[in-house]
Design a protein around this motif. Structure first.
Motif, mmCIF file in Angstrom:
data_model
loop_
_atom_site.group_PDB
_atom_site.id
_atom_site.type_symbol
_atom_site.label_atom_id
_atom_site.label_comp_id
_atom_site.label_asym_id
_atom_site.label_seq_id
_atom_site.Cartn_x
_atom_site.Cartn_y
_atom_site.Cartn_z
ATOM 1 N N UNK A 141 1.651 10.422 7.123
ATOM 2 C CA UNK A 141 1.536 9.256 6.238
ATOM 3 C C UNK A 141 2.553 8.183 6.610
ATOM 4 N N UNK A 142 3.673 8.630 7.192
ATOM 5 C CA UNK A 142 4.667 7.663 7.661
ATOM 6 C C UNK A 142 4.091 6.752 8.741
ATOM 7 N N UNK A 143 3.204 7.301 9.568
ATOM 8 C CA UNK A 143 2.579 6.469 10.612
ATOM 9 C C UNK A 143 1.544 5.547 9.991
ATOM 10 N N UNK A 144 0.859 6.010 8.954
ATOM 11 C CA UNK A 144 -0.095 5.113 8.277
ATOM 12 C C UNK A 144 0.650 3.883 7.766
ATOM 13 N N UNK A 145 1.795 4.099 7.132
ATOM 14 C CA UNK A 145 2.576 2.977 6.602
ATOM 15 C C UNK A 145 3.104 2.089 7.730
ATOM 16 N N UNK A 146 3.597 2.729 8.792
ATOM 17 C CA UNK A 146 4.087 1.945 9.937
ATOM 18 C C UNK A 146 2.942 1.152 10.566
ATOM 19 N N UNK A 187 0.414 -0.034 8.967
ATOM 20 C CA UNK A 187 0.189 -1.198 8.095
ATOM 21 C C UNK A 187 1.179 -2.313 8.417
ATOM 22 N N UNK A 215 0.801 -1.230 0.000
ATOM 23 C CA UNK A 215 0.000 0.000 0.000
ATOM 24 C C UNK A 215 0.831 1.275 0.000
ATOM 25 N N UNK A 216 2.115 1.150 0.258
ATOM 26 C CA UNK A 216 2.964 2.338 0.360
ATOM 27 C C UNK A 216 4.276 2.094 -0.370
ATOM 28 N N UNK A 239 6.145 5.760 4.055
ATOM 29 C CA UNK A 239 5.033 6.353 3.305
ATOM 30 C C UNK A 239 5.504 6.774 1.930
ATOM 31 N N UNK A 251 7.173 3.331 0.397
ATOM 32 C CA UNK A 251 8.210 3.130 1.412
ATOM 33 C C UNK A 251 7.546 2.820 2.738
#
Lengths: 232, 232
Positions: B90-95, B97, A170-171, A176, A173
């Motif tokens: 967005x970095x937290x959204x990816x983390x 996930x 979904x990302x 993100x 990286x």
């Protein structure tokens, strides 16, 4: 301003394989800092900067000495606020600590079973006894018994990387839209495997491979130059 | 504005044990949204909102229908920008996930071996055949063979939670200074264990327990009311 990084090396001084040193090197490059790197075999770690450190990486930054890759990242974030952020928020710092713990507890044992014996064979002969003794104490078995090789660990490696694969579905990286220290933690772990084993034993269509290749290209191809091919 | 959450329940309609539904409930409370919750046994999931869903939670928010706990969190973040953030970047959204993938791949199997058989015994009798068939297909063994119990899994659970413990050694929450959806992902997984088993089989001084207790107190004690004691 002198910035110096003590970086673990093999018998071939160009073989740089420490996952923690790679995390620091990615973090420095992310902040636009080009350090003087000091190739450091295991046996020379205790001589670093007067003997205050037992592990690498060690960063010397304008007179300040910092050990531990995560501490180095936090130091760079605090001292280079104008350069691209390594975290972006305190929530990412905490999530990155989760990733650091996950890598040590659940990813490194799998990678270790592939590369511990090859590492032993690639480091200074004078360091091999120390390396064997410390690792055999850690794992509770001989290096030979601990090492099972890439074929035996292929499934375990793919399984261990499931959370990363889930995020990368979904990302672009783990950070993100662009890489953060969260990426560098896992890239560092996989550089440990890549520099020693020469490739990542994953299925060709594994999204982790695509992300890793993009990681090799980051910051002017910093990590791409470090395949084991030249070192062996 | 009607906000409705379809929430998995046991034979006792007050037993709410789904890790995914708990994630959604924490996320709603975080945003200050008090939904009407609809207790939904397994057999009623296919009847939700005309039959468009195969899993819970399902959120109906002002006419919009959203399935999947992570999608619900993203929806709440997008529609309630003025309320406290669930992610922050967005970095937290990816983390998050990554954490979601980690929970499914590495935490849930351990918890499942403790509670799958008890869950079977606590759900509607009419749902037990479906539950057995679907889970035995997933795990490749009978429920009885899959379930090993809390004593057998104590060490595996402590080991699986090592990354969380590592983060909590340095941060009050997985989200840093305050809880984020990253916390709710793992709290939800542990609520699955807690509501069915009645306690977390961890050492009394495990920092995970302290964090979990603080999680039970969040949002007016939303989760504290849901011990299995009343439900059994």
């Amino acid at each position: 301003m002198v910035v110096r990084l003590y970086d673990l090396c093999g018998r071939d001084r160009d073989l740089r394989f420490s996952p923690y040193c790679w995390r620091a090197r990615f973090a420095l490059a992310h902040k636009g800092v080009v350090p003087e790197t000091v190739p450091t075999p295991f046996g020379a770690i205790r001589e670093i900067e007067g003997g205050a450190f037992r592990t690498v990486p060690v960063l010397v930054d304008n007179g300040e000495r910092i050990g531990d890759s995560f501490e180095i990242a936090l130091h760079l974030e605090a001292t280079r606020p104008g350069a691209p952020t390594l975290f972006g928020s305190e929530g990412i710092v905490a999530a990155a600590r989760f990733l650091e713990g996950w890598a040590v507890a659940h990813l490194h044992p799998v990678i270790g079973r592939i590369i511990i014996m090859p590492i032993h064979d690639l480091i200074d002969v004078a360091d091999q006894a120390y390396f064997r003794q410390s690792r055999e104490a850690r794992y509770g078995v001989t290096l030979e018994a601990f090492t099972t090789g890439a074929d035996a660990e292929r499934e375990a490696l793919a399984r261990a990387l499931a959370p990363l694969r889930h995020a990368l579905a979904r990302h672009e990286w783990l950070g993100g839209p662009s890489p953060l220290f969260t990426d560098y933690i896992v890239l560092g772990s996989l550089m440990w495997l890549y520099t020693i084993h020469g490739e990542l034993p994953l299925a060709p269509d594994d999204p982790v491979l695509n992300w890793f290749e993009r990681g090799l290209d980051l910051h002017g191809g910093l990590a791409r130059q470090a395949t084991s091919a030249g070192a062996r």
